[in-house]
Design an enzyme around this catalytic site. Structure first.
Site, PDB file in Angstrom:
ATOM      1  N   ALA A  11      44.507 -19.307   1.736  1.00 50.59           N
ATOM      2  CA  ALA A  11      45.350 -20.018   2.462  1.00 50.59           C
ATOM      3  C   ALA A  11      45.769 -19.558   3.991  1.00 50.59           C
ATOM      4  O   ALA A  11      46.478 -20.279   4.642  1.00 50.59           O
ATOM      5  CB  ALA A  11      46.884 -19.868   1.557  1.00 50.59           C
ATOM      6  N   GLY A  12      45.205 -18.690   4.293  1.00 46.09           N
ATOM      7  CA  GLY A  12      45.552 -18.125   5.791  1.00 46.09           C
ATOM      8  C   GLY A  12      44.963 -19.053   6.915  1.00 46.09           C
ATOM      9  O   GLY A  12      43.983 -19.917   6.714  1.00 46.09           O
ATOM     10  N   ARG A  16      43.739 -15.553  14.821  1.00 45.39           N
ATOM     11  CA  ARG A  16      43.199 -14.610  15.675  1.00 45.39           C
ATOM     12  C   ARG A  16      41.846 -15.054  15.918  1.00 45.39           C
ATOM     13  O   ARG A  16      40.840 -14.458  16.864  1.00 45.39           O
ATOM     14  CB  ARG A  16      43.387 -13.138  15.372  1.00 45.39           C
ATOM     15  N   GLY A  78      52.647 -13.786   1.519  1.00 45.82           N
ATOM     16  CA  GLY A  78      52.061 -12.565   0.917  1.00 45.82           C
ATOM     17  C   GLY A  78      51.078 -13.057  -0.288  1.00 45.82           C
ATOM     18  O   GLY A  78      51.147 -14.066  -0.835  1.00 45.82           O
ATOM     19  N   ASP A 104      38.273 -14.634   2.736  1.00 44.20           N
ATOM     20  CA  ASP A 104      37.744 -13.967   3.881  1.00 44.20           C
ATOM     21  C   ASP A 104      37.104 -12.495   3.700  1.00 44.20           C
ATOM     22  O   ASP A 104      36.687 -11.992   4.745  1.00 44.20           O
ATOM     23  CB  ASP A 104      38.744 -13.840   5.003  1.00 44.20           C
ATOM     24  N   ASN A 170      41.332  -0.291  -0.450  1.00 47.15           N
ATOM     25  CA  ASN A 170      41.332  -1.546  -1.470  1.00 47.15           C
ATOM     26  C   ASN A 170      40.713  -2.438  -0.780  1.00 47.15           C
ATOM     27  O   ASN A 170      40.664  -2.839   0.365  1.00 47.15           O
ATOM     28  CB  ASN A 170      43.040  -1.849  -1.506  1.00 47.15           C
ATOM     29  N   ALA A 423      -9.221 -44.199  23.243  1.00 49.41           N
ATOM     30  CA  ALA A 423      -8.095 -43.290  23.935  1.00 49.41           C
ATOM     31  C   ALA A 423      -7.328 -44.405  24.824  1.00 49.41           C
ATOM     32  O   ALA A 423      -8.081 -45.250  25.512  1.00 49.41           O
ATOM     33  CB  ALA A 423      -8.877 -42.407  24.871  1.00 49.41           C
TER      34      ALA A 423
END
Length: 463
Positions: A11-12, A16, A78, A104, A170, A423
Protein backbone atom coordinates in the site's frame (compact mmCIF):
# COMPACT_ATOMS: atom_id res chain seq x y z
CA UNK A 1 0.74 -26.39 0.75
CA UNK A 2 -2.49 -26.13 -1.23
CA UNK A 3 -4.35 -24.74 1.82
CA UNK A 4 -1.82 -22.08 2.69
CA UNK A 5 -2.39 -18.45 1.75
CA UNK A 6 -0.44 -15.20 1.69
CA UNK A 7 -1.02 -11.49 2.24
CA UNK A 8 1.34 -9.14 0.40
CA UNK A 9 1.59 -5.62 1.84
CA UNK A 10 1.82 -3.16 -1.06
CA UNK A 11 0.00 0.00 0.00
CA UNK A 12 2.95 2.36 0.46
CA UNK A 13 3.50 5.45 -1.66
CA UNK A 14 7.27 5.58 -1.39
CA UNK A 15 7.73 9.34 -1.56
CA UNK A 16 11.47 9.00 -1.11
CA UNK A 17 11.68 7.11 -4.38
CA UNK A 18 10.87 10.32 -6.22
CA UNK A 19 8.74 8.34 -8.68
CA UNK A 20 5.27 8.82 -10.09
CA UNK A 21 4.82 5.07 -9.72
CA UNK A 22 3.94 3.35 -6.44
CA UNK A 23 7.06 2.09 -4.72
CA UNK A 24 6.26 -1.58 -5.32
CA UNK A 25 6.41 -1.03 -9.09
CA UNK A 26 9.96 0.29 -8.92
CA UNK A 27 12.23 -2.24 -10.58
CA UNK A 28 15.04 -4.46 -9.39
CA UNK A 29 16.96 -5.99 -12.30
CA UNK A 30 14.23 -4.91 -14.73
CA UNK A 31 11.30 -6.38 -12.79
CA UNK A 32 8.93 -4.56 -10.40
CA UNK A 33 9.55 -5.58 -6.81
CA UNK A 34 6.01 -6.87 -6.37
CA UNK A 35 6.52 -9.26 -9.29
CA UNK A 36 9.45 -10.86 -7.44
CA UNK A 37 7.29 -11.43 -4.37
CA UNK A 38 4.30 -12.84 -6.26
CA UNK A 39 6.58 -15.21 -8.16
CA UNK A 40 8.21 -16.43 -4.94
CA UNK A 41 4.80 -17.16 -3.41
CA UNK A 42 3.62 -19.00 -6.51
CA UNK A 43 6.85 -21.01 -6.68
CA UNK A 44 6.31 -21.93 -3.02
CA UNK A 45 2.95 -23.40 -4.11
CA UNK A 46 0.84 -20.89 -2.21
CA UNK A 47 -2.39 -21.00 -4.14
CA UNK A 48 -4.35 -18.07 -2.71
CA UNK A 49 -2.81 -14.59 -2.52
CA UNK A 50 -4.25 -11.28 -1.36
CA UNK A 51 -2.45 -7.98 -1.98
CA UNK A 52 -3.17 -4.94 0.18
CA UNK A 53 -3.14 -1.88 -2.07
CA UNK A 54 -3.16 1.82 -1.24
CA UNK A 55 -1.35 4.53 -3.18
CA UNK A 56 -2.41 4.48 -6.86
CA UNK A 57 -4.10 1.16 -6.25
CA UNK A 58 -5.55 0.99 -9.75
CA UNK A 59 -2.07 1.20 -11.29
CA UNK A 60 -0.79 -1.68 -9.18
CA UNK A 61 -3.98 -3.67 -9.70
CA UNK A 62 -3.66 -3.32 -13.47
CA UNK A 63 -0.11 -4.64 -13.29
CA UNK A 64 -0.79 -7.68 -11.11
CA UNK A 65 -3.95 -8.59 -13.00
CA UNK A 66 -5.66 -11.70 -11.67
CA UNK A 67 -2.57 -13.16 -10.01
CA UNK A 68 -3.88 -12.15 -6.58
CA UNK A 69 -7.01 -10.96 -4.85
CA UNK A 70 -6.84 -7.34 -3.69
CA UNK A 71 -8.10 -5.16 -0.84
CA UNK A 72 -7.63 -1.43 -0.29
CA UNK A 73 -5.99 0.27 2.69
CA UNK A 74 -7.36 3.79 2.31
CA UNK A 75 -5.37 5.16 5.25
CA UNK A 76 -1.83 3.95 5.87
CA UNK A 77 -1.80 3.34 9.61
CA UNK A 78 0.81 0.64 9.84
CA UNK A 79 1.37 -3.00 8.98
CA UNK A 80 -1.18 -4.44 11.41
CA UNK A 81 -3.80 -2.03 10.07
CA UNK A 82 -3.00 -3.26 6.54
CA UNK A 83 -3.59 -6.85 7.65
CA UNK A 84 -6.87 -5.79 9.29
CA UNK A 85 -8.00 -4.57 5.87
CA UNK A 86 -7.67 -8.18 4.66
CA UNK A 87 -9.63 -9.63 7.57
CA UNK A 88 -12.34 -11.04 5.30
CA UNK A 89 -9.64 -12.90 3.31
CA UNK A 90 -8.23 -14.30 6.56
CA UNK A 91 -11.64 -15.45 7.75
CA UNK A 92 -11.92 -17.58 4.60
CA UNK A 93 -8.72 -19.34 5.72
CA UNK A 94 -9.56 -19.64 9.39
CA UNK A 95 -8.04 -23.12 9.74
CA UNK A 96 -4.94 -22.42 7.63
CA UNK A 97 -1.60 -20.66 7.89
CA UNK A 98 -0.89 -17.32 6.23
CA UNK A 99 2.37 -15.86 5.01
CA UNK A 100 2.54 -12.08 5.47
CA UNK A 101 5.30 -10.25 3.61
CA UNK A 102 6.26 -6.92 2.05
CA UNK A 103 6.05 -6.20 -1.67
CA UNK A 104 9.12 -3.96 -1.40
CA UNK A 105 11.34 -6.77 -0.06
CA UNK A 106 11.80 -8.69 -3.30
CA UNK A 107 14.38 -11.29 -2.30
CA UNK A 108 12.17 -13.52 -0.16
CA UNK A 109 12.54 -16.75 -2.14
CA UNK A 110 10.38 -19.84 -2.37
CA UNK A 111 12.88 -22.05 -0.51
CA UNK A 112 12.93 -19.69 2.49
CA UNK A 113 9.13 -19.57 2.46
CA UNK A 114 8.86 -23.38 2.45
CA UNK A 115 11.59 -23.87 5.05
CA UNK A 116 9.97 -21.32 7.37
CA UNK A 117 6.59 -23.03 7.03
CA UNK A 118 8.23 -26.34 7.94
CA UNK A 119 9.65 -24.70 11.09
CA UNK A 120 6.26 -23.13 11.81
CA UNK A 121 4.46 -26.47 11.67
CA UNK A 122 7.17 -28.45 13.40
CA UNK A 123 7.19 -26.10 16.42
CA UNK A 124 3.35 -25.80 16.47
CA UNK A 125 3.86 -22.03 16.52
CA UNK A 126 1.19 -19.39 16.28
CA UNK A 127 3.74 -17.15 14.57
CA UNK A 128 7.09 -17.82 12.94
CA UNK A 129 9.25 -14.81 12.11
CA UNK A 130 11.69 -15.06 9.22
CA UNK A 131 14.87 -13.41 10.49
CA UNK A 132 18.39 -12.72 9.23
CA UNK A 133 21.73 -11.93 10.79
CA UNK A 134 23.28 -8.74 9.40
CA UNK A 135 26.68 -7.21 10.05
CA UNK A 136 25.01 -3.81 9.83
CA UNK A 137 21.39 -4.02 11.07
CA UNK A 138 20.73 -0.29 10.71
CA UNK A 139 17.17 0.46 9.66
CA UNK A 140 15.68 -2.89 10.63
CA UNK A 141 13.58 -4.08 13.56
CA UNK A 142 15.59 -6.13 16.06
CA UNK A 143 14.77 -9.63 17.32
CA UNK A 144 14.77 -9.62 21.12
CA UNK A 145 15.28 -13.03 22.70
CA UNK A 146 14.73 -14.29 26.24
CA UNK A 147 16.42 -17.59 27.15
CA UNK A 148 17.13 -18.10 23.47
CA UNK A 149 13.52 -17.74 22.36
CA UNK A 150 11.99 -14.74 20.61
CA UNK A 151 10.17 -12.47 23.05
CA UNK A 152 9.62 -9.32 20.98
CA UNK A 153 10.45 -7.39 17.83
CA UNK A 154 11.53 -3.81 18.48
CA UNK A 155 11.50 -1.24 15.70
CA UNK A 156 14.72 0.74 15.42
CA UNK A 157 13.08 4.04 16.34
CA UNK A 158 11.77 2.49 19.55
CA UNK A 159 14.87 0.46 20.43
CA UNK A 160 17.12 1.00 23.45
CA UNK A 161 20.91 1.30 23.07
CA UNK A 162 21.41 -2.34 23.97
CA UNK A 163 18.70 -3.44 21.54
CA UNK A 164 20.36 -1.45 18.75
CA UNK A 165 23.42 -3.69 19.16
CA UNK A 166 21.41 -6.77 18.19
CA UNK A 167 22.38 -8.14 14.75
CA UNK A 168 19.42 -10.47 14.24
CA UNK A 169 16.74 -8.53 12.39
CA UNK A 170 13.16 -8.96 11.28
CA UNK A 171 12.89 -9.61 7.54
CA UNK A 172 9.28 -8.42 7.58
CA UNK A 173 7.96 -11.85 6.59
CA UNK A 174 5.97 -14.10 8.93
CA UNK A 175 3.97 -17.30 9.00
CA UNK A 176 0.86 -17.01 11.22
CA UNK A 177 -1.76 -19.45 12.32
CA UNK A 178 -4.74 -17.54 10.91
CA UNK A 179 -7.10 -18.27 13.79
CA UNK A 180 -4.57 -17.07 16.38
CA UNK A 181 -3.75 -13.95 14.34
CA UNK A 182 -7.41 -12.95 14.10
CA UNK A 183 -7.80 -13.38 17.85
CA UNK A 184 -5.18 -10.70 18.64
CA UNK A 185 -5.41 -8.32 15.66
CA UNK A 186 -7.89 -5.99 17.36
CA UNK A 187 -5.69 -5.85 20.47
CA UNK A 188 -2.82 -4.18 18.64
CA UNK A 189 -2.66 -0.49 19.59
CA UNK A 190 -0.64 2.43 18.13
CA UNK A 191 1.60 2.84 21.18
CA UNK A 192 4.85 3.80 19.49
CA UNK A 193 6.77 6.77 18.13
CA UNK A 194 5.04 6.48 14.75
CA UNK A 195 1.52 6.23 16.22
CA UNK A 196 0.92 3.23 13.96
CA UNK A 197 -0.45 -0.29 14.36
CA UNK A 198 2.64 -2.51 14.25
CA UNK A 199 2.26 -6.14 13.21
CA UNK A 200 5.40 -6.82 15.24
CA UNK A 201 3.35 -6.26 18.43
CA UNK A 202 1.57 -9.53 17.65
CA UNK A 203 4.58 -11.44 19.02
CA UNK A 204 4.23 -10.24 22.61
CA UNK A 205 0.41 -10.49 22.45
CA UNK A 206 0.54 -14.12 21.33
CA UNK A 207 3.16 -15.00 23.92
CA UNK A 208 0.98 -13.38 26.61
CA UNK A 209 -1.78 -15.81 25.60
CA UNK A 210 0.57 -18.75 26.10
CA UNK A 211 1.05 -19.29 22.38
CA UNK A 212 4.33 -20.32 20.75
CA UNK A 213 6.42 -17.87 18.77
CA UNK A 214 9.34 -19.21 16.75
CA UNK A 215 11.89 -17.95 14.26
CA UNK A 216 13.43 -19.20 11.07
CA UNK A 217 16.84 -17.71 10.30
CA UNK A 218 17.25 -17.31 6.54
CA UNK A 219 20.24 -19.06 4.98
CA UNK A 220 21.03 -15.93 2.99
CA UNK A 221 20.54 -12.56 4.72
CA UNK A 222 19.79 -10.99 1.36
CA UNK A 223 16.14 -12.03 1.83
CA UNK A 224 15.72 -9.24 4.38
CA UNK A 225 16.76 -6.43 2.07
CA UNK A 226 14.12 -3.86 1.14
CA UNK A 227 13.99 -0.48 -0.58
CA UNK A 228 12.62 2.86 0.59
CA UNK A 229 14.58 5.24 -1.65
CA UNK A 230 16.71 5.24 -4.79
CA UNK A 231 19.89 4.58 -2.84
CA UNK A 232 18.52 1.43 -1.23
CA UNK A 233 17.00 0.40 -4.57
CA UNK A 234 20.46 0.63 -6.12
CA UNK A 235 21.81 -1.55 -3.31
CA UNK A 236 19.16 -4.16 -4.07
CA UNK A 237 20.17 -4.22 -7.74
CA UNK A 238 23.85 -4.53 -6.89
CA UNK A 239 23.37 -7.15 -4.19
CA UNK A 240 21.22 -9.54 -6.18
CA UNK A 241 23.17 -9.06 -9.39
CA UNK A 242 26.33 -10.03 -7.49
CA UNK A 243 24.51 -13.03 -5.99
CA UNK A 244 23.34 -14.21 -9.43
CA UNK A 245 26.73 -13.79 -11.08
CA UNK A 246 28.41 -15.79 -8.31
CA UNK A 247 25.78 -18.51 -8.70
CA UNK A 248 26.34 -18.68 -12.46
CA UNK A 249 30.10 -18.93 -11.93
CA UNK A 250 29.54 -21.85 -9.59
CA UNK A 251 27.54 -23.49 -12.40
CA UNK A 252 30.38 -23.10 -14.91
CA UNK A 253 29.64 -19.76 -16.59
CA UNK A 254 32.71 -17.58 -17.19
CA UNK A 255 32.96 -13.85 -16.48
CA UNK A 256 36.19 -12.09 -17.44
CA UNK A 257 34.93 -8.92 -15.78
CA UNK A 258 31.56 -8.07 -14.27
CA UNK A 259 31.73 -4.38 -15.26
CA UNK A 260 28.34 -3.35 -16.60
CA UNK A 261 26.95 -6.90 -16.47
CA UNK A 262 23.31 -7.09 -15.34
CA UNK A 263 21.27 -10.30 -15.22
CA UNK A 264 17.58 -10.79 -14.35
CA UNK A 265 16.63 -13.63 -11.98
CA UNK A 266 14.57 -15.31 -14.74
CA UNK A 267 17.60 -15.78 -17.03
CA UNK A 268 19.26 -19.18 -17.50
CA UNK A 269 22.81 -19.70 -18.84
CA UNK A 270 24.40 -23.08 -19.55
CA UNK A 271 27.93 -23.90 -18.47
CA UNK A 272 30.85 -23.10 -20.74
CA UNK A 273 29.41 -19.79 -21.89
CA UNK A 274 31.46 -16.62 -21.50
CA UNK A 275 29.81 -13.31 -20.55
CA UNK A 276 31.81 -10.20 -21.48
CA UNK A 277 31.56 -6.69 -19.93
CA UNK A 278 28.56 -4.49 -20.65
CA UNK A 279 26.20 -7.43 -21.22
CA UNK A 280 22.58 -7.11 -20.06
CA UNK A 281 20.40 -10.23 -19.94
CA UNK A 282 16.78 -9.84 -18.91
CA UNK A 283 13.34 -11.37 -19.08
CA UNK A 284 12.92 -15.06 -19.85
CA UNK A 285 16.20 -15.34 -21.71
CA UNK A 286 17.89 -18.73 -22.15
CA UNK A 287 21.48 -19.03 -23.32
CA UNK A 288 23.07 -22.32 -24.34
CA UNK A 289 26.59 -23.60 -23.78
CA UNK A 290 29.81 -22.52 -25.43
CA UNK A 291 28.59 -19.03 -26.29
CA UNK A 292 30.40 -15.71 -26.10
CA UNK A 293 27.94 -12.97 -25.21
CA UNK A 294 29.15 -9.38 -25.44
CA UNK A 295 30.76 -7.08 -25.00
CA UNK A 296 27.96 -4.51 -24.80
CA UNK A 297 25.05 -6.73 -25.76
CA UNK A 298 21.42 -6.62 -24.60
CA UNK A 299 19.27 -9.76 -24.83
CA UNK A 300 15.65 -9.75 -23.65
CA UNK A 301 13.11 -12.61 -23.63
CA UNK A 302 15.10 -14.55 -26.21
CA UNK A 303 16.58 -18.01 -26.71
CA UNK A 304 20.22 -18.33 -27.75
CA UNK A 305 21.49 -21.74 -28.85
CA UNK A 306 24.89 -23.34 -28.34
CA UNK A 307 28.23 -21.96 -29.59
CA UNK A 308 26.89 -18.57 -30.60
CA UNK A 309 28.83 -15.31 -30.61
CA UNK A 310 26.76 -12.20 -29.92
CA UNK A 311 28.89 -9.05 -30.12
CA UNK A 312 27.59 -5.54 -29.35
CA UNK A 313 24.06 -6.51 -30.36
CA UNK A 314 20.51 -6.03 -29.08
CA UNK A 315 18.10 -8.98 -29.36
CA UNK A 316 14.42 -8.92 -28.35
CA UNK A 317 11.88 -11.77 -28.19
CA UNK A 318 13.65 -13.86 -30.81
CA UNK A 319 15.33 -17.23 -31.25
CA UNK A 320 18.94 -17.68 -32.26
CA UNK A 321 19.86 -21.29 -33.10
CA UNK A 322 23.25 -23.00 -32.75
CA UNK A 323 26.57 -21.75 -34.18
CA UNK A 324 25.36 -18.28 -35.13
CA UNK A 325 27.56 -15.18 -35.36
CA UNK A 326 25.88 -11.82 -34.77
CA UNK A 327 27.44 -8.37 -34.65
CA UNK A 328 28.85 -5.99 -33.98
CA UNK A 329 26.18 -3.28 -33.89
CA UNK A 330 23.15 -5.38 -34.86
CA UNK A 331 19.50 -5.18 -33.86
CA UNK A 332 17.37 -8.34 -33.84
CA UNK A 333 13.79 -7.22 -33.29
CA UNK A 334 10.86 -9.33 -31.98
CA UNK A 335 9.55 -12.46 -33.66
CA UNK A 336 12.73 -13.29 -35.54
CA UNK A 337 14.29 -16.72 -35.85
CA UNK A 338 17.90 -17.14 -36.93
CA UNK A 339 18.76 -20.71 -37.90
CA UNK A 340 22.09 -22.46 -37.36
CA UNK A 341 25.34 -21.32 -38.98
CA UNK A 342 23.92 -17.92 -39.96
CA UNK A 343 26.29 -14.97 -40.06
CA UNK A 344 24.94 -11.49 -39.38
CA UNK A 345 27.56 -8.77 -39.64
CA UNK A 346 27.85 -5.15 -38.61
CA UNK A 347 24.98 -2.68 -38.81
CA UNK A 348 22.29 -5.20 -39.73
CA UNK A 349 18.69 -5.07 -38.51
CA UNK A 350 16.35 -8.06 -38.63
CA UNK A 351 12.67 -7.68 -37.76
CA UNK A 352 9.90 -10.30 -37.66
CA UNK A 353 11.86 -12.49 -40.06
CA UNK A 354 13.29 -15.99 -40.41
CA UNK A 355 16.78 -16.56 -41.76
CA UNK A 356 17.52 -20.09 -42.97
CA UNK A 357 20.59 -22.11 -42.10
CA UNK A 358 23.88 -20.95 -43.60
CA UNK A 359 22.56 -17.57 -44.69
CA UNK A 360 24.93 -14.60 -44.62
CA UNK A 361 23.88 -10.99 -44.04
CA UNK A 362 27.25 -9.37 -43.72
CA UNK A 363 26.67 -5.64 -43.30
CA UNK A 364 24.50 -2.54 -43.62
CA UNK A 365 21.26 -4.37 -44.37
CA UNK A 366 17.62 -4.31 -43.21
CA UNK A 367 15.63 -7.56 -43.32
CA UNK A 368 12.05 -6.94 -42.21
CA UNK A 369 8.95 -9.15 -42.48
CA UNK A 370 10.83 -11.65 -44.62
CA UNK A 371 11.07 -15.43 -45.00
CA UNK A 372 14.64 -16.21 -46.03
CA UNK A 373 15.74 -19.68 -47.04
CA UNK A 374 19.01 -21.54 -46.61
CA UNK A 375 22.41 -20.40 -47.87
CA UNK A 376 21.20 -17.00 -49.05
CA UNK A 377 23.79 -14.24 -49.46
CA UNK A 378 22.90 -10.61 -48.89
CA UNK A 379 25.22 -7.99 -50.32
CA UNK A 380 25.95 -4.70 -48.59
CA UNK A 381 23.10 -2.20 -48.28
CA UNK A 382 20.15 -4.47 -49.07
CA UNK A 383 16.72 -3.31 -47.88
CA UNK A 384 13.46 -5.25 -47.77
CA UNK A 385 10.85 -2.55 -48.20
CA UNK A 386 8.03 -4.03 -46.16
CA UNK A 387 5.73 -1.03 -45.56
CA UNK A 388 3.73 0.74 -48.24
CA UNK A 389 2.41 3.44 -45.91
CA UNK A 390 -0.72 1.46 -45.03
CA UNK A 391 0.09 -2.24 -44.80
CA UNK A 392 3.06 -4.41 -43.91
CA UNK A 393 3.93 -6.98 -46.56
CA UNK A 394 6.40 -9.86 -46.64
CA UNK A 395 9.26 -10.85 -48.89
CA UNK A 396 10.19 -14.45 -49.64
CA UNK A 397 13.78 -15.20 -50.56
CA UNK A 398 14.33 -18.84 -51.53
CA UNK A 399 17.28 -21.16 -50.90
CA UNK A 400 20.60 -20.24 -52.47
CA UNK A 401 19.58 -16.79 -53.70
CA UNK A 402 22.19 -14.04 -54.08
CA UNK A 403 20.95 -10.52 -53.35
CA UNK A 404 23.29 -7.95 -54.90
CA UNK A 405 24.56 -4.86 -53.08
CA UNK A 406 22.08 -2.01 -52.64
CA UNK A 407 19.12 -4.07 -53.82
CA UNK A 408 15.68 -2.85 -52.75
CA UNK A 409 13.11 -5.63 -52.47
CA UNK A 410 9.66 -4.05 -52.53
CA UNK A 411 7.25 -6.39 -50.74
CA UNK A 412 5.31 -8.44 -51.51
CA UNK A 413 7.88 -10.02 -53.77
CA UNK A 414 9.46 -13.47 -54.12
CA UNK A 415 13.03 -14.24 -55.12
CA UNK A 416 13.30 -17.72 -56.60
CA UNK A 417 15.70 -20.48 -55.66
CA UNK A 418 19.34 -19.91 -56.74
CA UNK A 419 18.39 -16.63 -58.40
CA UNK A 420 20.33 -13.35 -58.42
CA UNK A 421 19.48 -9.69 -58.19
CA UNK A 422 21.84 -7.19 -59.80
CA UNK A 423 23.49 -4.59 -57.59
CA UNK A 424 21.53 -1.37 -57.32
CA UNK A 425 18.23 -2.86 -58.48
CA UNK A 426 14.80 -2.05 -57.13
CA UNK A 427 12.89 -5.31 -57.46
CA UNK A 428 9.11 -4.98 -57.60
CA UNK A 429 8.26 -8.23 -59.39
CA UNK A 430 8.98 -11.87 -58.60
CA UNK A 431 12.31 -13.26 -59.83
CA UNK A 432 12.02 -16.86 -61.13
CA UNK A 433 14.42 -19.59 -59.96
CA UNK A 434 17.91 -19.50 -61.50
CA UNK A 435 17.26 -16.07 -63.07
CA UNK A 436 18.87 -12.64 -62.73
CA UNK A 437 16.57 -9.84 -61.64
CA UNK A 438 17.76 -6.43 -62.78
CA UNK A 439 15.84 -3.16 -62.53
CA UNK A 440 17.84 0.00 -63.23
CA UNK A 441 17.86 2.60 -66.02
CA UNK A 442 20.58 2.89 -68.62
CA UNK A 443 23.32 5.28 -67.46
CA UNK A 444 23.50 8.70 -69.11
CA UNK A 445 26.04 11.45 -68.40
CA UNK A 446 24.96 15.10 -68.46
CA UNK A 447 27.88 17.28 -69.50
CA UNK A 448 28.52 20.43 -67.49
CA UNK A 449 26.00 19.60 -64.77
CA UNK A 450 28.44 19.96 -61.87
CA UNK A 451 29.78 23.29 -63.09
CA UNK A 452 26.28 24.77 -63.24
CA UNK A 453 25.21 23.18 -59.95
CA UNK A 454 28.18 24.44 -57.97
CA UNK A 455 28.94 27.82 -59.50
CA UNK A 456 27.50 29.78 -56.55
CA UNK A 457 28.87 27.54 -53.82
CA UNK A 458 31.54 29.01 -51.55
CA UNK A 459 34.29 26.66 -50.55
CA UNK A 460 34.72 26.24 -46.81
CA UNK A 461 38.46 25.86 -47.21
CA UNK A 462 40.38 27.68 -49.91
CA UNK A 463 43.99 27.30 -50.88
Amino acid sequence: MDKECAIILAAGEGKRMGSDLPKVLCEVLFEPMIEWVIRACKNAEISDLCTVLGYKSEVVKEFIGNHTKTVIQNERKGTAHAVMCAKYFLENHINDNVLICYADSPFLDSKTIKDALYTHKKTHASVTVITANLCDPTGYGRIVRTDGEISAIVEEKDATKSELNINEINSGAYWFCVKDLIDILEQIKPKNSQNEYYLTDSISLLLAKGKIASTHIADNPIVAMGANDRTSLLRLNQAYNKFLIEKFMQDGVEFLSTDGVLISPTVSIDKGTKILPGTILCGKTKIGSGCVIGPNSLIEDSVIGNNCKINATQIYKSEICNDVLVGPFCHIRPNSKIHHHVKIGDFVEVKNSELGAGTSVSHLTYVGDSDVGKNVNFGCGVVTINYDGVNKNRCKISNGAFIGCNTNLVAPVEIGENSYTAAGSTITKNVPPNALGIERTKQSNIAGFAERKLKNRKLKVEE
